[in-house]
Design a protein around this motif. Structure first.
Motif, short mmCIF file in Angstrom:
data_model
loop_
_atom_site.label_atom_id
_atom_site.label_comp_id
_atom_site.label_asym_id
_atom_site.label_seq_id
_atom_site.Cartn_x
_atom_site.Cartn_y
_atom_site.Cartn_z
N ASN A 122 25.70 39.68 35.29
CA ASN A 122 24.29 39.57 34.93
C ASN A 122 24.23 38.71 33.67
OD1 ASN A 122 21.73 39.89 33.85
ND2 ASN A 122 21.59 42.07 34.36
N TYR A 129 27.92 43.54 37.53
CA TYR A 129 27.16 44.55 38.25
C TYR A 129 28.14 45.50 38.94
CZ TYR A 129 22.80 41.84 37.90
OH TYR A 129 21.68 41.18 37.46
N ILE A 133 25.16 48.43 43.17
CA ILE A 133 23.97 47.60 42.92
C ILE A 133 24.02 46.34 43.78
CG2 ILE A 133 22.81 46.15 41.20
CD1 ILE A 133 23.46 48.25 39.11
N LYS A 136 23.16 47.32 47.44
CA LYS A 136 21.73 47.58 47.62
C LYS A 136 20.94 46.27 47.58
CE LYS A 136 17.83 50.27 45.84
NZ LYS A 136 16.90 49.12 45.93
N SER A 137 21.30 45.38 46.66
CA SER A 137 20.58 44.11 46.54
C SER A 137 20.76 43.24 47.76
CB SER A 137 21.05 43.36 45.27
OG SER A 137 20.78 44.12 44.11
N ASP A 140 18.55 44.68 50.45
CA ASP A 140 17.15 44.35 50.15
C ASP A 140 16.84 42.89 50.48
OD1 ASP A 140 16.77 46.94 49.30
OD2 ASP A 140 16.88 46.48 47.16
N ALA A 141 17.87 42.04 50.32
CA ALA A 141 17.69 40.61 50.59
C ALA A 141 17.90 40.28 52.06
CB ALA A 141 18.65 39.79 49.73
N LEU A 162 21.70 36.12 46.64
CA LEU A 162 21.35 37.04 45.55
C LEU A 162 20.67 36.32 44.39
CD1 LEU A 162 24.47 39.40 45.41
CD2 LEU A 162 22.14 40.01 46.10
N HIS A 165 17.06 36.62 44.22
CA HIS A 165 16.45 37.94 44.10
C HIS A 165 16.78 38.67 42.80
CE1 HIS A 165 16.40 37.16 48.46
NE2 HIS A 165 15.36 37.95 48.50
N MET A 166 17.76 38.18 42.05
CA MET A 166 18.16 38.89 40.83
C MET A 166 18.90 37.93 39.89
SD MET A 166 21.35 40.97 42.61
CE MET A 166 21.80 41.93 41.18
#
Length: 252
Positions: A122, A129, A133, A136-137, A140-141, A162, A165-166
């Motif tokens: 990050n 990360y 996490i 899950k990401s 979600d993507a 990713l 999205h983050m």
């Protein structure tokens, strides 16, 4: 008494994993040993004879129907059978049952998640990360594993997705590790160095060792725990900077 005639272009194989590629309007298949296709694609198996049950190219493995020479010539040009098999292995689709497919996908996703967690940080916190996490990401993507690509290719695709999205980037950490010789000495140094990509600087000062290392983010917690345990909390880790990894850099 009549004899049973088996066409010469039919070969019967059992207990096979089939890889299928459609090219030039035709379907071509090869017969492989189970569990070896992914090993080949991930470069852990380099001997093609350990992957293929036969170098014969089929139009239908299940029926034992071998492809004709003119069909192979039209689709693959002047390639020999081994080179054609390699192309089908690389670009084709592995034919498995739904249960087997899900098992393979789950295993590959786990490897991809761990790969992303090991290679990325990050940029806002300058810390990796956790795998949970990342997993899950990715869900979600709506990331999906592509079975005709290897782990490295899927991992790079996951990182690219990713980023939309983050906050995440591929980086290496520049880390300074400091501890006294009496708190681990050569043994601890060797263990730490094995976990690094490179040692940029090494210096002894009054019986204290200072190491400047480049590491993949996923090794940070491992080195931190190792130094704390071996020095009973007296060792020191300092994150000096993050070095961004460009697309051409080798990560695997």
């Amino acid at each position: 008494m009549s004899k049973i005639f088996t066409p010469t272009n039919q070969i019967r194989l059992t207990n096979v994993a089939i890889v299928r590629l459609k090219k030039a309007g035709k379907r071509f298949e090869i017969a492989c040993y189970k569990n070896k296709v992914l090993s080949w694609r991930n470069n852990s198996e380099k001997d093609i004879d350990e992957v293929l049950q036969t170098h014969t190219i089929f139009t239908n493995v299940s029926k034992g129907q071998a492809a004709k020479k003119d069909e192979l010539q039209k689709a693959f040009g002047g390639k020999d059978e081994t080179e054609i098999c390699k192309e089908i292995l690389s670009k084709g689709e592995l034919q498995v049952s739904e249960k087997e497919r899900q098992s393979v996908l789950d295993s590959q996703l786990n490897s991809i998640v761990n790969g992303v967690a090991a290679l990325c940080v990050n940029p806002e916190t300058r810390r990796p990360y956790s795998a949970s996490i990342i997993e899950k990401s990715l869900k979600d993507a709506h990331f999906s594993v592509k079975m005709n690509k290897n782990i490295k290719q899927n991992t790079l695709e996951a990182i690219k997705m990713l980023k939309e999205h983050m906050p995440i980037e591929r980086s290496r950490m520049k880390l300074r590790v400091t501890f006294a010789g009496k708190e681990g000495g050569g043994k601890l140094k060797d263990s730490v160095v094995k976990l690094a990509n490179a040692v940029e600087h090494e210096e002894w000062e009054d019986a204290t060792l200072h190491l400047t290392l480049l590491i993949d983010p996923g090794q940070y917690r491992v080195i931190d725990e190792l130094v704390r345990n071996e020095t009973k909390g007296k060792g020191l880790l300092e994150l000096l900077e993050l070095k961004e990894v460009v697309e051409s850099d080798e990560l695997f």
